[in-house]
Design an enzyme around this catalytic site. Sequence first.
Site, PDB file in Angstrom:
ATOM      1  N   ASP A   1      -3.421   4.581  -5.777  1.00 56.60           N
ATOM      2  CA  ASP A   1      -3.737   6.118  -5.298  1.00 56.60           C
ATOM      3  C   ASP A   1      -2.779   6.945  -6.194  1.00 56.60           C
ATOM      4  O   ASP A   1      -1.643   7.408  -5.418  1.00 56.60           O
ATOM      5  CB  ASP A   1      -3.511   6.157  -3.778  1.00 56.60           C
ATOM      6  CG  ASP A   1      -4.308   5.238  -3.212  1.00 56.60           C
ATOM      7  OD1 ASP A   1      -5.539   4.876  -3.664  1.00 56.60           O
ATOM      8  OD2 ASP A   1      -4.171   4.959  -2.066  1.00 56.60           O
TER       9      ASP A   1
ATOM     10  N   HIS B   1     -12.350   8.864  -9.658  1.00 56.87           N
ATOM     11  CA  HIS B   1     -12.330   8.678  -8.304  1.00 56.87           C
ATOM     12  C   HIS B   1     -11.407  10.049  -7.613  1.00 56.87           C
ATOM     13  O   HIS B   1     -10.651  10.511  -8.234  1.00 56.87           O
ATOM     14  CB  HIS B   1     -11.779   7.469  -7.991  1.00 56.87           C
ATOM     15  CG  HIS B   1     -11.761   6.896  -6.572  1.00 56.87           C
ATOM     16  ND1 HIS B   1     -12.798   7.150  -5.741  1.00 56.87           N
ATOM     17  CD2 HIS B   1     -10.908   6.196  -5.776  1.00 56.87           C
ATOM     18  CE1 HIS B   1     -12.516   6.655  -4.513  1.00 56.87           C
ATOM     19  NE2 HIS B   1     -11.254   6.164  -4.459  1.00 56.87           N
TER      20      HIS B   1
ATOM     21  N   ASP C   1       0.870  -1.141  -0.042  1.00 49.99           N
ATOM     22  CA  ASP C   1       0.192   0.020   0.173  1.00 49.99           C
ATOM     23  C   ASP C   1       1.006   1.305  -0.033  1.00 49.99           C
ATOM     24  O   ASP C   1       1.463   1.593   1.014  1.00 49.99           O
ATOM     25  CB  ASP C   1      -0.914   0.029   1.276  1.00 49.99           C
ATOM     26  CG  ASP C   1      -1.730   1.304   1.098  1.00 49.99           C
ATOM     27  OD1 ASP C   1      -1.858   1.979   0.490  1.00 49.99           O
ATOM     28  OD2 ASP C   1      -2.470   1.337   2.266  1.00 49.99           O
TER      29      ASP C   1
ATOM     30  N   ASP D   1     -10.454  -3.258  -1.856  1.00 52.83           N
ATOM     31  CA  ASP D   1      -9.307  -2.432  -1.698  1.00 52.83           C
ATOM     32  C   ASP D   1      -8.346  -3.088  -0.631  1.00 52.83           C
ATOM     33  O   ASP D   1      -8.717  -3.849   0.235  1.00 52.83           O
ATOM     34  CB  ASP D   1      -9.877  -1.059  -1.030  1.00 52.83           C
ATOM     35  CG  ASP D   1      -8.713   0.090  -1.620  1.00 52.83           C
ATOM     36  OD1 ASP D   1      -7.663  -0.351  -1.927  1.00 52.83           O
ATOM     37  OD2 ASP D   1      -9.020   1.293  -1.266  1.00 52.83           O
TER      38      ASP D   1
ATOM     39  N   ASP E   1     -17.599   4.199  -1.118  1.00 53.40           N
ATOM     40  CA  ASP E   1     -16.177   3.978  -0.374  1.00 53.40           C
ATOM     41  C   ASP E   1     -16.376   3.520   1.303  1.00 53.40           C
ATOM     42  O   ASP E   1     -17.559   3.247   1.499  1.00 53.40           O
ATOM     43  CB  ASP E   1     -15.131   5.121  -0.421  1.00 53.40           C
ATOM     44  CG  ASP E   1     -13.813   4.682  -0.559  1.00 53.40           C
ATOM     45  OD1 ASP E   1     -13.279   3.722   0.441  1.00 53.40           O
ATOM     46  OD2 ASP E   1     -12.997   5.259  -1.289  1.00 53.40           O
TER      47      ASP E   1
ATOM     48  N   ARG F   1      -7.419  -3.704  -5.712  1.00 54.85           N
ATOM     49  CA  ARG F   1      -6.075  -3.043  -5.946  1.00 54.85           C
ATOM     50  C   ARG F   1      -4.752  -3.990  -5.786  1.00 54.85           C
ATOM     51  O   ARG F   1      -4.122  -3.772  -6.652  1.00 54.85           O
ATOM     52  CB  ARG F   1      -6.068  -2.320  -4.769  1.00 54.85           C
ATOM     53  CG  ARG F   1      -5.012  -1.128  -4.846  1.00 54.85           C
ATOM     54  CD  ARG F   1      -5.004  -0.048  -3.855  1.00 54.85           C
ATOM     55  NE  ARG F   1      -4.671  -0.582  -2.741  1.00 54.85           N
ATOM     56  CZ  ARG F   1      -4.357   0.321  -1.416  1.00 54.85           C
ATOM     57  NH1 ARG F   1      -4.734   1.725  -1.814  1.00 54.85           N
ATOM     58  NH2 ARG F   1      -3.998  -0.085  -0.383  1.00 54.85           N
TER      59      ARG F   1
END
Length: 983
Positions: free
Chosen positions: A612, A670, A289, A537, A424, A596
């Site tokens: 992201d 997004h 991440d 996610d 979300d 993701r």
Amino acid sequence: MAASCDSFVLLLFLLFVSAQAVDRSNFKTCDQSSFCKRQRELKPGQSPYRALLDTLELSDSRLTLQLINDNNKVRLLLELYRLQGNMTRVKINELKPIKPRYEVPDVLISDPITEALSVVSQDDNSLVLSLGGNEQRLIVSAQPFRLDIIEGPQVLMSLNSRGLLAFEHLRVRKDTISHKISSTVGSMWDSIKSVFSSNSESEETTGQQKEEQPTSEDGQIKEEEEEKPGMWEETFKSHSDSKPNGPSSISLDFSLPGVEHVYGIPEHADTLRLKSTENSDPYRLYNLDVFQYELHNPMALYGAVPVLISHSTERTMGIFWLNAAETWVDISSNSPDTVSSDAPQTNVRWVSESGIIDVFIMLGPKPADVFTQYASLTGTQSFPPLSALAYHQCRWNYNDQEDVKAVDQGFDEHDIPYDFIWLDIEHADGKRYFTWDPIKFPTPKDMLKGLMDKRRKLVAIVDPHIRVDSGYRIHNEIRSKNFYVKNKDGGDYEGWCWPGNSGYPDFTNPEMRAWWASMFAYDQYEGSMENQYIWNDMNEPSVFNGPEVTMHKDAVHGVWEHRDVHNLYGLYVQKATSEGLIQRSGGVERPFVLTRAFFAGSQRYGAVWTGDNAAEWGHLKISIPMCLSLGLVGISFCGADVGGFFKHPSAELLVRWYQAGAYQPFFRAHAHIDTPRREPWLFGPENTALIREAVRQRYALLPYWYQLFYNAHNTGQPVMRPLWVEYPAEVITFSIEDEYLIGKDLLVHPVTDEGATGVTAYLPGKGEVWYDVHSLQKHDGDQSLYIPVTMSSIPVFQRGGSIICRKERIRRSSSCMENDPYTLYVALNPQGFAEGELYIDDFHTFNYQKSKQFIHRRLSFSNNSLTSRNLAPDAQFSTESWIERIVVIGGSRPSSVSLISADGVESALEFEFSSNPAVLTVRKPSVSAAADWTVVLRREQFINVYKHLGVRKLGDFWVNYLFKRKDSDWSIFNEKRKLKSAM
């Protein structure tokens, strides 16, 4: 307690968002990863490994022989397989490990089909095997061990040619009690033997020791390799990795003679063509991440697909390194040492922390062959419902049901189509997934029904971290079933994520995955309906207080450490979720799941996105090579957050991103929770109109996108592809990454520079032509074309020789357009030929697969006739759609156009023709899209002129002229015949 947990997470979050970019100190470099550092310290040279040819065993499909490391006398087992479809599999494991080493399950769709191996020749130091036709041979050299794959006189690929095979065998730690006992007993026994043995026996024994054990430079016998830091315990920042199994890393090098261009091994925010890593870190494959990632950096991101593709004008090949542990890939280029020429060579070295060497070599020779070979191993892209290929509107977070309703109405008021609105993490009750916030979303079914009435859908996020809360049913069930990942001490592994203190389900456990899938049933996931789909996610997995923001490597999944399975975790989450959506419909409906994190094989379960990103021009630009790289390794359903997730885009950047996103496979806007709202109508009427037009272009092309995904599902060919895939001999295309092909028939060059007034697009194909899809102007191939652009420009070209189906009645959603008519764009090549396909089914179920309910037609234009014929005569499906318009680009004016139906009835059709550009528009053929038919263009203009003027002699002159020509084209023959009979 819950409040304090949430406050802690909020504090972490605020620290995150206050940063301007990724904090690289949170993530390891190769020097900070002890196994990578150890392996990289090995330099090319003489390999310590030797093949023991006398241990060879050969069956029809498998060869085994032992390798020995002459430095430590540890033996390995080499397995070689010849696979169907021009592939070779190489496996290397310890011959007798003290415990099993991890071998990756569930990625291969089945055991690969093997073909017979045979020995061609053998001598004391080599073995030659036949790999079948094309004079392909596999040469096993014994000392040093090396594999060479050759075809005729050409070496295609060499393994361990640089001597970088390294296999850290499992061992007992020296400072353990068991090791001390065995060492003490061994020393006592050696002393006893030295007292009671004769001199001759001592000499014999010493000789055996010298043969069987390694010695140092001073002649002393070495028990083991040198102990190095990080072999038995490793610390990164405040985190400790206990490494109970000690060092276990593996490495192997590959040499590719004649190759300068290699691609793949996503995910990295870097160029399409992989760079040399000689002066940088290797490319890292370790799902992480990474907050607002840097560009042009080999550091790891959210997904990892260990597949590398090489390409030259002569051949395309692939290497699939099947290992789910942390992996680093080094790339270098040089000229072969044994050749004095300047012939290029690329060297690739793979290093993984644990597991075994299990590598598939895909020998092509064409790009399409490599895609087919890889698909035969890991499967093809899932076939999404049509609506998933349309436009998606997302934000962290739409506040409540009223907000969702207002946004939905906003699209209608501004006449912008969309299919999905997304929710979300804030939609759930305290971030307890599978629930709804009772204040913000009190009646989710009412919200879903309102969307369904407009034939729209919703996606809700379900992350794999589960709030530790005794009042939360999902947590209680997972704990009671003992389904959580364990820590090194045997308790449930816990870490911090969005809900606060969280547990992590063990998705490597098939029972856990089955239970997870069952939670998507309508009676389990309260408030859900059939028009709700799922987003996974944070499934790297993300652990805010873990090492590198992920799970500790010494966490335990059953009998395996997390270090063995890390890169598989995200795949398993998406797999279980996808199966849950299928099961909830009784196996009828196709799922849509966005993930993701991903690995090889993730293409079977849904879509991915590039994570992201930020509202910066560089992030818009990098989205192209990132998705192209994914397509090359099987994952076609890729896109980037339109507008950028972090920061706030300018109006120009937002418009340009919509224009680019409309021509990428997954099309979703997004935005971060802290950014200003950015629905398409919030940037002024002019920009709203530009965004509307980009979205409408996407909807018009949905039939083409759908057909491409159907073909990708059946063949493994990428949807979005680099130019070199279709033009493999054009060297200029090998490094192009600012334009790309959709299928083989559309070339797109998005505008990705701020303030651009023009772009230069390379149009490939000598002797080919391309047509601007907006102006319909024709351009020759094999040229770099400068294109002036304005804010409304999206440079897109259709290949001459293609037929593309569109739907030009744009409605509020794709489902509203299902029965609308088609317009066929027929772009002629210089020979007056074109072809394409039309695929239709119910757009959302598995009936196309289970009961062959679909329509698949071949459209071809030649000899002034356009024909539709059935490609699937055993399939049955009816459609209300029909052919509304035919646009022929690049032809000449006909005197008449007629339709010949399947029963032979001919009827005249209305048409218009413009000469600059040359475009023929045939209106309302009004024939079913499922029917056989032919549209004939007749060219009788000469006859009409002659009759009007009454000049018979002039007519005789042209008749004689035409009949003296040597044309073999049937259309000219027909003109001659008609002209002569008319005279």
